[in-house]
Design a protein around this motif. Structure first.
Motif, PDB file in Angstrom:
ATOM      1  N   ALA A 150       0.694  -1.171  -0.154  1.00 33.84           N
ATOM      2  CA  ALA A 150      -0.058   0.242   0.028  1.00 33.84           C
ATOM      3  C   ALA A 150       0.853   1.084   0.598  1.00 33.84           C
ATOM      4  O   ALA A 150       0.766   2.106  -0.619  1.00 33.84           O
ATOM      5  N   GLN A 204       2.111   1.721  -3.034  1.00 30.52           N
ATOM      6  CA  GLN A 204       1.251   2.083  -4.415  1.00 30.52           C
ATOM      7  C   GLN A 204       1.216   3.765  -4.228  1.00 30.52           C
ATOM      8  O   GLN A 204       0.571   4.263  -5.213  1.00 30.52           O
ATOM      9  N   GLU A 205       0.948   3.762  -3.061  1.00 32.45           N
ATOM     10  CA  GLU A 205       0.560   5.462  -3.033  1.00 32.45           C
ATOM     11  C   GLU A 205       1.665   6.175  -3.611  1.00 32.45           C
ATOM     12  O   GLU A 205       1.632   7.373  -4.158  1.00 32.45           O
ATOM     13  N   ASN A 206       2.931   5.890  -3.165  1.00 33.30           N
ATOM     14  CA  ASN A 206       4.408   6.935  -3.358  1.00 33.30           C
ATOM     15  C   ASN A 206       3.927   6.576  -5.055  1.00 33.30           C
ATOM     16  O   ASN A 206       4.713   7.686  -5.236  1.00 33.30           O
ATOM     17  N   HIS A 215       1.763   6.500  -7.164  1.00 31.58           N
ATOM     18  CA  HIS A 215       0.490   7.261  -7.321  1.00 31.58           C
ATOM     19  C   HIS A 215       1.405   8.940  -7.076  1.00 31.58           C
ATOM     20  O   HIS A 215       0.452   9.729  -7.962  1.00 31.58           O
ATOM     21  N   LEU A 216       1.588   9.575  -6.062  1.00 37.66           N
ATOM     22  CA  LEU A 216       2.485   9.927  -5.717  1.00 37.66           C
ATOM     23  C   LEU A 216       3.054  10.610  -7.142  1.00 37.66           C
ATOM     24  O   LEU A 216       3.913  12.078  -7.784  1.00 37.66           O
ATOM     25  N   LYS A 222       7.788  11.128   2.795  1.00 42.42           N
ATOM     26  CA  LYS A 222       7.152   9.525   2.710  1.00 42.42           C
ATOM     27  C   LYS A 222       7.740   8.147   2.806  1.00 42.42           C
ATOM     28  O   LYS A 222       8.425   7.677   3.206  1.00 42.42           O
TER      29      LYS A 222
END
Length: 870
Positions: A245, A248-250, A252-253, A322
């Motif tokens: 997760a 995936q978030e990174n 997306h960023l 992050k």
């Protein structure tokens, strides 16, 4: 542990079955608990099997004392595991006391089968109940609230098995109104496939109002231990899901950054050629439209891009924070999309922007000058052409061939007057040629017509000179024959010609166009005009004197009965012409007064605009500078918690945004100045460009400072850093940041580390440790350590994060200890989106134990942490 109250008929079969499920591993069984445990031998064997530890060697004798010693060894072992045995003694067990024996077995079950069960730090019983509730939550008609009546219909047992081994149970075919079938189905499947012996009787459970809680707990604990491997797999899957997760978030960023960077760079790429376009237009109106388009760009199109650039930098900093917090490698944007690339492009844009505005204003000045010169050229050319009209025909006229001697003399004098007049016009012709030359040098768009007209005037002027010379020669041939001349007419002509020229020059000057930019310039023209007006009385006296000569000639002729031809033979400038031109001069003087006063009013208005803009700019400019300095101080001071600082900064940001109307007012005043074509302002050192750049830098700086505090909060919370630690880090950093520049040099940073207890003294070991730390905090070798890099280092030194090895271990659990994992196993253990994420990125496993479709989870895990390429 107190001996619980036990109902013999219900729990004995369950306890017996539970004991046999473990004794079977040692190759033995029991039939009666109270009889088979009396000598202590099987009791000691049971404890060794379930604990995995060796007990003291048992005594094999048949005597009562040997049996009591064996049982005591078992009870001592139970006590050593933290169990308090109350009212349970070896003698009762050896004597076959069924109640005491069952109580002892229950304490063993509680300690070794149930006590170690803990879910979310609950007690053993609550932990086992919570585990059952979670596993059976998705199943209809199942609601586990206790260890008695919640299990009567058998559906809960079947749900537990189906949750972990769905292929063993057809759950949808079970009926709530057939509990005996349900219970027997679960018991048989558990015994056959899960190696859990049948410890309960279906009819006893169904026919009992409240099934025995201890029997149910004993049986259910066997399920928990049977499925403990699946529990480990679930824990491993949760860890992997968490790691994926984050990735995936990174990603997306990163995609958002790439898209925003591409859009901003594309806008800069499109805009710079427009700003670098220096193709001039032909008229002031066209150039002013370009200036208006440029104003729209500054007011409407650029401000959102300034915000996008600032937000892009904030997003980049947040993403890097992050990544560091999740122990991931730093984000490297695509080639040409680094923050530095965007800053370089932006700098190029602003350079082009500044040059474009300067070019526009200079070009408008040039066109204004050209229009003025072109109008001046046309005016002077028209005056000259009007004067030369008919002069060629006059010079070519052969009237002297039939004239009398006196006529010839008159013609000679007239020609002399014309030559005087011609010489007086030489200056105007030179002015016309000079203006045409200047228009050519300034690249006037209608230079062709100007040159054509100028060339025609020059050619005509040369022709007039040639004709004048020819006529003079013709007249001089007969000059000897001329003996008389009317001196009075001659004097009139000689004085009338220069006076006429003076009036023509005066009219030309009074009608001359002017262009000024300051009050001083217009006042200079007014002063010159006043000086001209002061000469008018003398000029009027000269006019009256010339007219008096003409009157005197008429009086003499009349008194001597001389018949005059009616006109002065020596000049065409009649008294009527002189009076007419004098009247024209008198009319032009007040018109010139009005034009000059009107321009003076305009320049006074311009001066008011200058002072108005300067007054506002001299407030806004220092205000922006003050705010920049205050933000610099805020960023290095510690006042309250990070949340307090963030709140203070956001409140500060709102006060800055609330100041925007003052900037808008200044923009309005600046637009009035540009529309008035005012190009300088001695009342202020601030230009609109300076104010705009300062404002954009102020907004960007406060946004970056807020983002830095937000990243510190993110770092603190993710790493578990206390507020006191964060303040200590900030105090240490600020102490050594002597110039308040927000960064430490190597020596300052070393001193800071020493103050925090790091061994980086000037010896071999200390230098090696300091070089290691510098490679972490300054990977680009810039020679500076920012506060964010310092905080990241301190947080890594004091906290732990997930590692590649931990993720590999989790995948190994899901793979059943294999060196590879299959797509089927990933889809079974992970949520669909994360399973497909792994499958799409995992490389095929190449080991000697590979099977078709085997995937390499080790290389995938190391790639997540930047230790290899994904």
């Amino acid at each position: 542990m107190a001996c619980p109250t036990v109902t013999w008929g219900i729990v004995e079969p369950t306890f017996t079955a539970w004991c046999n499920s473990h004794l079977r591993k040692a190759g033995t069984q029991i039939e009666n608990i109270d009889e088979d445990f009396r000598d202590g031998l099987k009791l000691m064997l049971l404890l060794e099997v379930i604990s995995g530890e060796r007990l003291p060697k048992p005594e094999r004798g048949k005597m009562r004392v040997h049996k009591i010693n064996n049982v005591n060894k078992a009870l001592d072992f139970i006590a050593s595991k933290g169990v308090k045995l109350v009212s349970i003694g070896a003698e009762e067990i050896v004597d076959g006391n069924a109640k005491m024996t069952l109580g002892m077995i229950w304490t063993i079950i509680l300690r070794f089968a149930i006590q170690d069960i803990s879910v979310e730090e609950t007690s053993a019983k609550e932990g086992l109940l919570l585990w059952c509730q979670r596993k059976t939550a998705p199943y209809k008609n199942v609601n586990v609230q206790n260890f008695h009546i919640s299990w009567k219909d058998g559906l809960a047992f079947n749900a537990l098995i189906h949750r972990h081994r769905p292929e063993l149970i057809e759950y949808d075919k079970l009926r709530k109104d057939d509990p005996v079938t349900n219970l027997n189905n679960a018991f048989e499947v558990a015994e056959k496939y899960l190696d859990i012996p049948k410890m309960l009787d279906a009819e006893d459970i169904v026919n009992t109002a409240r099934p025995d809680e201890k029997a149910i707990m004993t049986y259910v604990s066997s399920f928990y231990h049977a499925f403990s491997g699946a529990q480990k797999a679930e824990t491993a899957a949760n860890r992997i899901c968490k790691v994926l997760a984050v990735n995936q978030e990174n990603e997306h960023l990163m995609e958002d950054y790439e898209r925003l960077a591409s859009d901003l760079l594309e806008w800069i790429r499109r805009t710079i050629p427009w700003l670098e376009d220096r193709v001039p237009q032909k008229t002031i109106q066209e150039m002013q439209q370009k200036l208006e388009d440029f104003r729209d760009y500054r007011r409407v199109h650029k401000p959102p891009k300034v915000q996008e650039k600032c937000q892009l930098e904030i997003n980049f900093n947040t993403l890097q924070t992050k990544l560091r917090l999740s122990n991931r490698p730093a984000f490297m944007p695509s080639e040409g999309k680094m923050v530095s690339d965007i800053n370089n492009g932006w700098q190029h844009l602003e350079q082009a922007e500044k040059g474009y505005e300067e070019w526009l204003l200079n070009e408008i000045r040039r066109l204004e000058r050209l229009d003025h010169l072109a109008e001046k050229f046309r005016q002077k050319a028209s005056i000259h052409e009007a004067w030369t009209d008919g002069k060629e025909a006059m010079l070519k006229h052969r009237d002297y061939e039939t004239a009398t001697l006196s006529d010839i003399k008159a013609l000679i004098r007239k020609h002399e007057a014309f030559e005087s007049d011609l010489a007086a016009h030489q200056d105007r012709v030179e002015q016309i040629a000079a203006i045409a030359q200047e228009l050519n040098e300034l690249d006037y768009y209608d230079s062709h017509n100007v040159n054509t007209r100028c060339q025609k005037i020059c050619d005509q002027w040369d022709a007039l000179g040639s004709l004048t010379h020819s006529r003079r020669e013709a007249l001089e041939k007969t000059e000897k024959q001329l003996e008389t001349i009317d001196q009075l007419h001659l004097e009139y002509a000689k004085r009338a010609a220069p006076f006429n020229n003076w009036m023509e020059s005066a009219m030309e000057d009074l009608q001359d166009m002017f262009i000024v930019h300051t009050i001083e310039e217009i006042e200079g023209l007014i002063s010159a005009h006043d000086q001209f007006k002061s000469t008018l009385p003398d000029a009027d006296r000269e006019r009256e004197a010339i007219l008096a000569i003409h009157k005197e000639a008429q009086r003499i002729a009349e008194s001597n009965h001389i018949k005059l031809s009616g006109s002065n033979p020596y000049t065409t400038v009649t008294p009527q012409i002189i009076n007419s031109k004098w009247e024209k001069v008198q009319q032009l003087v007040p018109k010139r007064d009005h034009a000059l006063l009107e321009e003076q009013s305009k320049q006074q208005s311009n001066e008011h605009l200058r002072r108005q803009f300067a007054s506002q700019a001299n407030i806004v400019g220092p205000w922006i500078q003050t705010k920049m300095e205050e933000i610099g101080r805020i960023s290095i001071e510690m006042n309250g918690t990070l949340e307090d600082q963030l709140s203070h900064l956001k409140q500060y940001e709102r006060s800055i945004v609330d100041y925007k109307p003052n900037l808008d007012l200044l923009e309005q005043q600046h637009q009035l100045i540009q529309e008035a074509l005012i190009f300088d302002n001695k009342h202020t050192n601030y230009t609109m460009e300076h104010i705009r750049v300062g404002w954009e830098q102020l907004l960007t700086t406060i946004a970056r400072t807020i983002n830095e505090v937000e990243n510190q909060i993110l770092t603190r919370d993710a790493k578990g850093i206390s507020q006191e630690q964060m303040q200590e880090f900030r105090a240490s950093f600020n102490h050594f940041d002597k110039d308040h520049g927000g960064a430490l040099g190597p020596e300052e940073f070393k001193a800071c580390l020493i103050s925090l207890g790091y061994d980086v003294e000037n010896d071999r070991q200390g230098d090696a440790e300091f070089n290691r730390i510098m490679s972490v905090v300054d990977p680009n070798h810039s020679g500076l350590v920012t506060f964010q890099a310092f905080i990241d280092f301190m947080s890594r030194e004091t906290t732990d994060t997930d590692t590649a090895d931990q993720v590999i271990a989790s995948f190994k659990v899901l793979a059943g200890d294999k060196n590879f994992i299959t797509a089927e196993e990933l889809r079974r253990e992970l949520p669909p989106d994360q399973a497909e994420y792994c499958i799409a990125r995992m490389a095929p496993y190449q080991g000697p134990d590979a099977v078709p479709g085997a995937l390499d989870y080790k290389s995938f895990s190391t790639a997540l942490y930047g230790e290899s390429d994904l």
